[in-house]
Scaffold this motif. Structure first.
Motif, PDB file in Angstrom:
ATOM      1  N   VAL A 348       3.426   2.257  -7.947  1.00  0.00           N
ATOM      2  CA  VAL A 348       4.462   2.043  -6.923  1.00  0.00           C
ATOM      3  C   VAL A 348       5.783   2.628  -7.399  1.00  0.00           C
ATOM      4  O   VAL A 348       6.496   3.321  -6.671  1.00  0.00           O
ATOM      5  N   ALA A 349       6.098   2.393  -8.671  1.00  0.00           N
ATOM      6  CA  ALA A 349       7.395   2.849  -9.206  1.00  0.00           C
ATOM      7  C   ALA A 349       7.466   4.368  -9.298  1.00  0.00           C
ATOM      8  O   ALA A 349       8.485   4.965  -8.948  1.00  0.00           O
ATOM      9  N   ALA A 350       6.361   4.984  -9.719  1.00  0.00           N
ATOM     10  CA  ALA A 350       6.433   6.415 -10.049  1.00  0.00           C
ATOM     11  C   ALA A 350       5.900   7.328  -8.951  1.00  0.00           C
ATOM     12  O   ALA A 350       6.235   8.509  -8.906  1.00  0.00           O
ATOM     13  N   ASP A 351       5.072   6.811  -8.061  1.00  0.00           N
ATOM     14  CA  ASP A 351       4.386   7.725  -7.135  1.00  0.00           C
ATOM     15  C   ASP A 351       4.466   7.266  -5.677  1.00  0.00           C
ATOM     16  O   ASP A 351       5.219   7.804  -4.877  1.00  0.00           O
ATOM     17  N   VAL A 429      -1.317  -1.221  -2.842  1.00  0.00           N
ATOM     18  CA  VAL A 429      -2.384  -0.265  -3.172  1.00  0.00           C
ATOM     19  C   VAL A 429      -2.495   0.845  -2.129  1.00  0.00           C
ATOM     20  O   VAL A 429      -3.387   1.686  -2.203  1.00  0.00           O
ATOM     21  N   ILE A 430      -1.588   0.880  -1.190  1.00  0.00           N
ATOM     22  CA  ILE A 430      -1.638   1.900  -0.128  1.00  0.00           C
ATOM     23  C   ILE A 430      -1.565   3.285  -0.755  1.00  0.00           C
ATOM     24  O   ILE A 430      -0.830   3.531  -1.716  1.00  0.00           O
ATOM     25  N   THR A 431      -2.389   4.215  -0.222  1.00  0.00           N
ATOM     26  CA  THR A 431      -2.420   5.584  -0.777  1.00  0.00           C
ATOM     27  C   THR A 431      -1.448   6.470  -0.002  1.00  0.00           C
ATOM     28  O   THR A 431      -0.950   6.091   1.054  1.00  0.00           O
ATOM     29  N   ARG A 432      -1.232   7.671  -0.527  1.00  0.00           N
ATOM     30  CA  ARG A 432      -0.334   8.619   0.155  1.00  0.00           C
ATOM     31  C   ARG A 432      -0.852   8.954   1.556  1.00  0.00           C
ATOM     32  O   ARG A 432      -0.081   8.989   2.526  1.00  0.00           O
ATOM     33  N   SER A 433      -2.160   9.123   1.691  1.00  0.00           N
ATOM     34  CA  SER A 433      -2.666   9.491   3.035  1.00  0.00           C
ATOM     35  C   SER A 433      -2.530   8.302   3.989  1.00  0.00           C
ATOM     36  O   SER A 433      -2.250   8.465   5.180  1.00  0.00           O
ATOM     37  N   GLU A 434      -2.665   7.088   3.469  1.00  0.00           N
ATOM     38  CA  GLU A 434      -2.463   5.906   4.325  1.00  0.00           C
ATOM     39  C   GLU A 434      -0.987   5.754   4.690  1.00  0.00           C
ATOM     40  O   GLU A 434      -0.644   5.344   5.804  1.00  0.00           O
ATOM     41  N   ILE A 435      -0.113   6.147   3.772  1.00  0.00           N
ATOM     42  CA  ILE A 435       1.332   6.144   4.087  1.00  0.00           C
ATOM     43  C   ILE A 435       1.603   7.141   5.208  1.00  0.00           C
ATOM     44  O   ILE A 435       2.331   6.841   6.160  1.00  0.00           O
ATOM     45  N   ASP A 436       0.967   8.312   5.131  1.00  0.00           N
ATOM     46  CA  ASP A 436       1.142   9.308   6.206  1.00  0.00           C
ATOM     47  C   ASP A 436       0.715   8.722   7.544  1.00  0.00           C
ATOM     48  O   ASP A 436       1.391   8.883   8.570  1.00  0.00           O
TER      49      ASP A 436
END
Ligand SMILES: Cc1ncc(COP(=O)(O)O)c(CNc2cccc(C(=O)O)c2)c1O
Length: 459
Positions: A348-351, A429-436
């Motif tokens: 969460v902090a870094a990515d 735990v949300i991923t980048r694609s889920e954020i999109d």
């Protein structure tokens, strides 16, 4: 468990027998509740089979996401081993001992003792009685008043709701209880006027010093605040606010209770927001992310000085049947093990936190959006008819927010509204694609809300 009844039947039975929290019963029962039947990761499924992205992690709590088998296994094993025993009458049990040891390890330096409850409200009720008992043990029984903030949220028990600054809650049940005082919140967009955020942060923090002087330092027991207000609408205070609050607490003999029910366990990109924001608490309230919502548990993490004073003060006549419930403790311990093992807070902090901030920030260019705010993985935006003047809509607060929330649901996203602010607090735990996906659906809901608002001539 009625899992396979048709929605209409579920809604009929729900309306006939279930009283919902914070709801207008007749209005809800006429409409029928949305029945959530299952969940996995960041996705929810309702009784019609519709899938939604859980932008609120349940109620700010499912930090590790839904449906982790390891958590079910931990609960199952503990239930077979010791499904319940109490921690009264000089008894204990391994799960509460192990969880307390783990929390002492994860908590900020010098905070090594935990008093347990079943949730955040009960933990804040503990805090009221505990700080008053602390000062009595110190020979200053007159220090009873707890200062809190308008639009803060600390729960819905008599104590928790009194500490909270929600007037609609105070109006029901004769609240606040005696010896609770409130100062204004550090909400620059809504209340900052012509001040810069920096000036405003100092001014609002200094209200604490003014309130201490007004009431008399010899009557003040503690100040309680959320690092970032959650249920108040994700109000991230100006940078100048917390250092000034800390200075004031240090300068005057009052305890600092930091309510981390939402911000705790990685929500803001550090295990506790206090660490990331340079706050030195005497007590930290925890719940929600402690178990990721898989089992009810809350508590108060105490500084060594507070714990030692309470322990030396004779019987502390307070506690709950489920204080340190063995199954809740086992589930919380597994939750923290997974969180640490999978380096969720570091990610969460870094990515994913910076990525969410970048993507959430793109919403600031939407015609409806005045300001976007984010801290780790709790974020808010305010809808306004006029960005420059920071005006509110002429409709009652929440009218536009409710419209936007309905468009979110229709578009497969759970996003909360607080007044005309929209807020998210997704599983960590949300991923980048889920954020999109979240951002795409949030933008679509804002677009649909803009059409509504323009049709009504609100902007
Ligand atoms: C900061 C804080 N402190 C205490 C509580 C009370 O915890 P319990 O609910 O477990 O007693 C909370 C809870 N926060 C909360 C609870 C219910 C609804 C919403 C909302 O945002 O609509 C927020 C909270 O956010």
């Amino acid at each position: 468990l009625r899992n396979h009844l048709p929605t209409a039947d579920l809604q009929r039975l729900d309306a006939a027998h279930h009283m919902h929290p914070f709801s207008d019963g007749d209005e809800l029962n006429a409409k029928g509740a949305r029945v959530i039947t299952s969940a996995k990761g960041v996705m929810l499924t309702d009784s019609d089979g519709a899938e939604m992205l859980d932008g609120m992690a349940g109620l700010w709590c499912c930090n590790m996401g839904h449906g982790r088998r390891e958590m079910a296994d931990a609960a199952h094993a503990q239930m077979l081993q010791l499904s319940y025993y109490n921690t009264f009458f000089q008894t204990s049990h391994p799960p509460v001992i192990a969880l307390s040891e783990k929390l002492a390890e994860l908590a900020p330096e010098g905070m090594n003792h935990v008093f347990y409850a079943s949730g955040g409200s009960e933990a804040n009720d503990t805090n009221i009685r505990l700080v008053r008992h602390y000062w009595a043990a110190k020979g200053k029984p007159g220090k009873k008043v707890i200062i809190a903030r308008k639009n803060g949220y600390h729960g819905s028990t008599m104590g928790g709701a009194s500490l909270g600054g929600m007037s609609a809650m105070h109006a029901q049940g004769g609240l606040p209880i005696p010896d609770i005082a409130h100062i204004d919140q550090p909400y620059w967009w809504g209340e900052g006027g012509d001040m810069t955020p920096e000036e405003f942060g100092l001014a609002r923090a200094r209200q604490l010093e003014e309130k201490i002087a007004e009431l008399g330092e010899d009557r003040i027991a503690a100040f309680i605040a959320e690092p970032v207000q959650g249920a108040g609408g994700v109000i991230v205070p100006p940078e100048t606010y917390w250092p000034e609050i800390q200075r004031i607490c240090d300068a005057h003999e009052i305890l600092l209770i930091v309510d981390e029910v939402i911000t705790g366990f990685g929500r803001t990109g550090t295990m506790f927001a206090s660490e990331g924001m340079g706050i030195r608490p005497d007590i930290i309230t925890v719940a929600k992310g402690l178990s990721s919502g898989y089992a009810p548990i809350g508590g108060s993490i105490l500084s060594d000085e507070v714990a030692e004073t309470i322990n030396a003060g004779g019987d502390f006549n307070h506690g709950y049947t489920y204080s340190g419930h063995p199954v809740s403790c086992a589930v919380a311990l597994e939750n923290l093990r997974l969180m640490v093992e999978e380096k969720v807070v570091e990610t969460v902090a870094a990515d994913t936190g910076p990525y969410l901030a970048e993507q959430w920030g793109t919403l600031a260019d939407h015609p409806l959006v005045g300001q976007v705010e984010i801290k780790g993985m709790m974020a808010g935006l305010v809808m306004t008819p006029d960005k420059a003047s920071r005006a509110a809509f002429s409709t009652p607060a929440g009218y536009v927010g409710l419209k936007c929330r309905e468009h979110c649901f229709a578009g497969g996203l759970v996003m909360r509204h607080v007044g005309d602010r929209m807020i998210i607090s997704p599983p960590l735990v949300i991923t980048r694609s889920e954020i999109d996906l979240l951002i795409t659906r949030a933008r679509a809901a804002l677009d649909a809300t803009l059409v509504d608002v323009q049709k009504r001539g609100l902007m």
